[in-house]
Motif scaffolding. Structure first.
Motif, PDB file in Angstrom:
ATOM      1  N   LEU A  25       0.828  -1.212   0.000  1.00 55.12           N
ATOM      2  CA  LEU A  25       0.000   0.000   0.000  1.00 55.12           C
ATOM      3  C   LEU A  25       0.858   1.255   0.000  1.00 55.12           C
ATOM      4  CD1 LEU A  25      -2.839  -1.019   2.495  1.00 55.12           C
ATOM      5  CD2 LEU A  25      -3.049  -0.659   0.025  1.00 55.12           C
ATOM      6  N   ALA A  26       1.952   1.245   0.777  1.00 58.69           N
ATOM      7  CA  ALA A  26       2.857   2.389   0.799  1.00 58.69           C
ATOM      8  C   ALA A  26       3.479   2.612  -0.577  1.00 58.69           C
ATOM      9  CB  ALA A  26       3.946   2.172   1.855  1.00 58.69           C
ATOM     10  N   ALA A  27       3.889   1.527  -1.234  1.00 61.98           N
ATOM     11  CA  ALA A  27       4.475   1.646  -2.562  1.00 61.98           C
ATOM     12  C   ALA A  27       3.445   2.142  -3.572  1.00 61.98           C
ATOM     13  CB  ALA A  27       5.043   0.302  -2.999  1.00 61.98           C
ATOM     14  N   LEU A  28       2.204   1.661  -3.451  1.00 63.28           N
ATOM     15  CA  LEU A  28       1.143   2.089  -4.362  1.00 63.28           C
ATOM     16  C   LEU A  28       0.852   3.573  -4.188  1.00 63.28           C
ATOM     17  CD1 LEU A  28      -0.995   1.275  -6.456  1.00 63.28           C
ATOM     18  CD2 LEU A  28      -2.520   0.727  -4.545  1.00 63.28           C
ATOM     19  N   GLN A  29       0.835   4.035  -2.954  1.00 66.08           N
ATOM     20  CA  GLN A  29       0.599   5.455  -2.712  1.00 66.08           C
ATOM     21  C   GLN A  29       1.717   6.306  -3.304  1.00 66.08           C
ATOM     22  OE1 GLN A  29       2.170   7.875  -0.756  1.00 66.08           O
ATOM     23  NE2 GLN A  29       0.532   9.405  -0.687  1.00 66.08           N
ATOM     24  N   ARG A  30       2.941   5.847  -3.146  1.00 61.84           N
ATOM     25  CA  ARG A  30       4.081   6.586  -3.689  1.00 61.84           C
ATOM     26  C   ARG A  30       4.019   6.640  -5.207  1.00 61.84           C
ATOM     27  NH1 ARG A  30       6.972  10.821  -2.966  1.00 61.84           N
ATOM     28  NH2 ARG A  30       9.087  10.679  -3.821  1.00 61.84           N
ATOM     29  N   ALA A  51       3.018  11.618   4.355  1.00 67.28           N
ATOM     30  CA  ALA A  51       3.428  11.291   5.722  1.00 67.28           C
ATOM     31  C   ALA A  51       2.231  10.821   6.550  1.00 67.28           C
ATOM     32  CB  ALA A  51       4.084  12.502   6.383  1.00 67.28           C
ATOM     33  N   SER A  52       1.079  11.426   6.327  1.00 66.77           N
ATOM     34  CA  SER A  52      -0.125  11.017   7.045  1.00 66.77           C
ATOM     35  C   SER A  52      -0.514   9.595   6.677  1.00 66.77           C
ATOM     36  CB  SER A  52      -1.268  11.985   6.721  1.00 66.77           C
ATOM     37  OG  SER A  52      -2.443  11.660   7.426  1.00 66.77           O
ATOM     38  N   PHE A  53      -0.407   9.268   5.395  1.00 71.84           N
ATOM     39  CA  PHE A  53      -0.750   7.913   4.948  1.00 71.84           C
ATOM     40  C   PHE A  53       0.205   6.882   5.550  1.00 71.84           C
ATOM     41  CE2 PHE A  53      -0.872   4.389   1.896  1.00 71.84           C
ATOM     42  CZ  PHE A  53      -2.239   4.200   1.765  1.00 71.84           C
ATOM     43  N   VAL A  54       1.488   7.179   5.519  1.00 72.61           N
ATOM     44  CA  VAL A  54       2.480   6.258   6.080  1.00 72.61           C
ATOM     45  C   VAL A  54       2.274   6.101   7.582  1.00 72.61           C
ATOM     46  CG1 VAL A  54       4.946   5.901   6.489  1.00 72.61           C
ATOM     47  CG2 VAL A  54       4.145   6.697   4.250  1.00 72.61           C
ATOM     48  N   THR A  89      -5.634   9.373  10.177  1.00 67.58           N
ATOM     49  CA  THR A  89      -4.448   9.704   9.392  1.00 67.58           C
ATOM     50  C   THR A  89      -4.591   9.235   7.945  1.00 67.58           C
ATOM     51  OG1 THR A  89      -3.368   7.666  10.151  1.00 67.58           O
ATOM     52  CG2 THR A  89      -2.946   9.661  11.408  1.00 67.58           C
ATOM     53  N   LEU A  90      -5.212   8.081   7.736  1.00 67.17           N
ATOM     54  CA  LEU A  90      -5.413   7.594   6.377  1.00 67.17           C
ATOM     55  C   LEU A  90      -6.367   8.501   5.599  1.00 67.17           C
ATOM     56  CD1 LEU A  90      -5.724   3.750   7.032  1.00 67.17           C
ATOM     57  CD2 LEU A  90      -3.769   4.959   6.052  1.00 67.17           C
ATOM     58  N   VAL A  91      -7.435   8.927   6.243  1.00 67.83           N
ATOM     59  CA  VAL A  91      -8.422   9.774   5.569  1.00 67.83           C
ATOM     60  C   VAL A  91      -7.828  11.139   5.246  1.00 67.83           C
ATOM     61  CG1 VAL A  91     -10.563  11.056   5.963  1.00 67.83           C
ATOM     62  CG2 VAL A  91     -10.478   8.604   6.406  1.00 67.83           C
ATOM     63  N   LEU A  92      -7.052  11.704   6.175  1.00 69.55           N
ATOM     64  CA  LEU A  92      -6.439  13.008   5.917  1.00 69.55           C
ATOM     65  C   LEU A  92      -5.411  12.945   4.800  1.00 69.55           C
ATOM     66  CD1 LEU A  92      -6.024  14.484   9.521  1.00 69.55           C
ATOM     67  CD2 LEU A  92      -7.751  15.031   7.784  1.00 69.55           C
ATOM     68  N   ALA A  93      -4.962  11.750   4.445  1.00 71.40           N
ATOM     69  CA  ALA A  93      -4.049  11.602   3.314  1.00 71.40           C
ATOM     70  C   ALA A  93      -4.761  11.779   1.973  1.00 71.40           C
ATOM     71  CB  ALA A  93      -3.379  10.234   3.365  1.00 71.40           C
ATOM     72  N   THR A  97      -8.764  11.615  -3.630  1.00 75.47           N
ATOM     73  CA  THR A  97      -8.292  12.751  -4.410  1.00 75.47           C
ATOM     74  C   THR A  97      -7.011  12.405  -5.157  1.00 75.47           C
ATOM     75  OG1 THR A  97      -9.281  14.317  -2.848  1.00 75.47           O
ATOM     76  CG2 THR A  97      -7.549  15.163  -4.278  1.00 75.47           C
ATOM     77  N   LEU A  98      -6.121  11.692  -4.484  1.00 77.69           N
ATOM     78  CA  LEU A  98      -4.885  11.259  -5.138  1.00 77.69           C
ATOM     79  C   LEU A  98      -5.196  10.353  -6.330  1.00 77.69           C
ATOM     80  CD1 LEU A  98      -1.826  11.032  -5.319  1.00 77.69           C
ATOM     81  CD2 LEU A  98      -1.935   9.208  -3.598  1.00 77.69           C
ATOM     82  N   ALA A  99      -6.130   9.425  -6.149  1.00 78.24           N
ATOM     83  CA  ALA A  99      -6.492   8.535  -7.254  1.00 78.24           C
ATOM     84  C   ALA A  99      -7.081   9.322  -8.421  1.00 78.24           C
ATOM     85  CB  ALA A  99      -7.483   7.482  -6.758  1.00 78.24           C
ATOM     86  N   LEU A 100      -7.913  10.311  -8.127  1.00 81.44           N
ATOM     87  CA  LEU A 100      -8.508  11.115  -9.188  1.00 81.44           C
ATOM     88  C   LEU A 100      -7.450  11.879  -9.971  1.00 81.44           C
ATOM     89  CD1 LEU A 100     -11.642  12.547  -7.334  1.00 81.44           C
ATOM     90  CD2 LEU A 100     -11.616  10.822  -9.143  1.00 81.44           C
ATOM     91  N   ARG A 101      -6.401  12.297  -9.294  1.00 84.23           N
ATOM     92  CA  ARG A 101      -5.337  13.046  -9.965  1.00 84.23           C
ATOM     93  C   ARG A 101      -4.352  12.131 -10.683  1.00 84.23           C
ATOM     94  NH1 ARG A 101      -3.066  17.609  -5.915  1.00 84.23           N
ATOM     95  NH2 ARG A 101      -1.614  17.804  -7.675  1.00 84.23           N
TER      96      ARG A 101
END
Length: 266
Positions: A25-30, A51-54, A89-93, A97-101
């Motif tokens: 999940l961390a790699a996917l977010q990056r 950082a919030s996601f991690v 922390t996950l929600v504040l990441a 929105t990241l997926a949409l972008r």
């Protein structure tokens, strides 16, 4: 951080699975953050959101990866981490929105269609999220469900998944920066948050006093667990209230569509 009833031979594979899933999940977010930068003319994805996601993934690891203490206090600490702190922390990441972008237009349109679907709108409503997260605690501790779940490894993992998913849903419904079509205004969300605070306090007091509860554990353990729920829940809900204030934006003309565009631009 909960009592494991399976043998030592299964602990290591389960821990390995959890760690690998969190690393993936961390790699996917990056990867998504890098693609979002490329697709938005070099506009950077906020470092603090990464950082919030991690941080959320790290809290999940602390809760689920053994070795860990056993007993009801450890279970309640796990509940706090999985159901309240990690979700915030996950929600504040802002993962949606990241997926949409990061996604191409066709993929972004599919996500937007899901967000506007009746089931998604119902699930993301603060009242629904309140019932699934806080309301389920009464069922868990006032019926034999907790004892049944803790007697089986599968029950423990299902309970952990419920804590995490319902906690994320509630944090998103109350203070999430991601698009949420149909989400009511701040007064309604504050009301739901206030109900959650009161319900948590009442359930914790009932556990401490042994009223109406059905938890098979020593009295001193139940009371320590109730204290963790009472004080830990207050801190988490205070942080959620702060997040609601800091992520709130005045309503604009154009309704849901305008709010979705505003959130997607974060």
């Amino acid at each position: 951080m909960t009592e494991h009833h399976h043998g030592a031979g299964t602990v290591l594979p389960q821990a390995t699975t959890v760690v690998l899933a969190l690393l993936a999940l961390a790699a996917l977010q990056r990867l998504a953050a890098r693609r979002a930068v490329r697709r938005n003319s070099g506009r950077p994805w906020p470092t603090w959101r990464t950082a919030s996601f991690v941080t959320g993934l790290a809290l999940i690891a602390v809760a689920l990866v053994p070795p860990a203490p056993t007993g009801f206090p450890a279970h309640m600490a796990e509940h706090m981490l999985l159901g309240m702190y990690a979700p915030l922390t996950l929600v504040l990441a802002a993962p949606v929105t990241l997926a949409l972008r990061a996604l191409p237009p066709a993929g972004a349109r599919r996500i937007t269609a899901v967000l506007h679907s009746p089931p998604a709108r119902l699930a993301a409503h603060p009242v629904s999220a309140l019932l699934l997260s806080t309301g389920s605690l009464a069922v868990l501790y006032f019926t034999p469900l907790y004892n049944t779940a803790m007697s089986r490894p599968a029950g423990h993992w299902l309970m952990a998944a419920h804590f995490l998913l319902s906690g994320c849903l509630f944090a998103h419904a109350i203070a999430g920066p991601d698009p949420a079509p149909g989400r009511p205004g701040v007064p309604a969300r504050l009301t739901c948050l206030g109900i959650a605070i009161a319900a948590h306090a009442l359930i914790a007091q009932a556990l401490y006093g042994g009223f109406f509860t059905d938890v098979h554990a020593p009295i001193d353990q139940v009371r320590r667990g109730a204290e963790i729920m009472y004080y830990g829940g207050d801190i988490a809900e205070l942080l959620l209230a702060v997040a609601l204030v800091t992520t709130w934006r005045p309503e604009r003309r154009g309704g849901v569509r305008e709010r979705s565009r505003t959130a997607a631009s974060l």
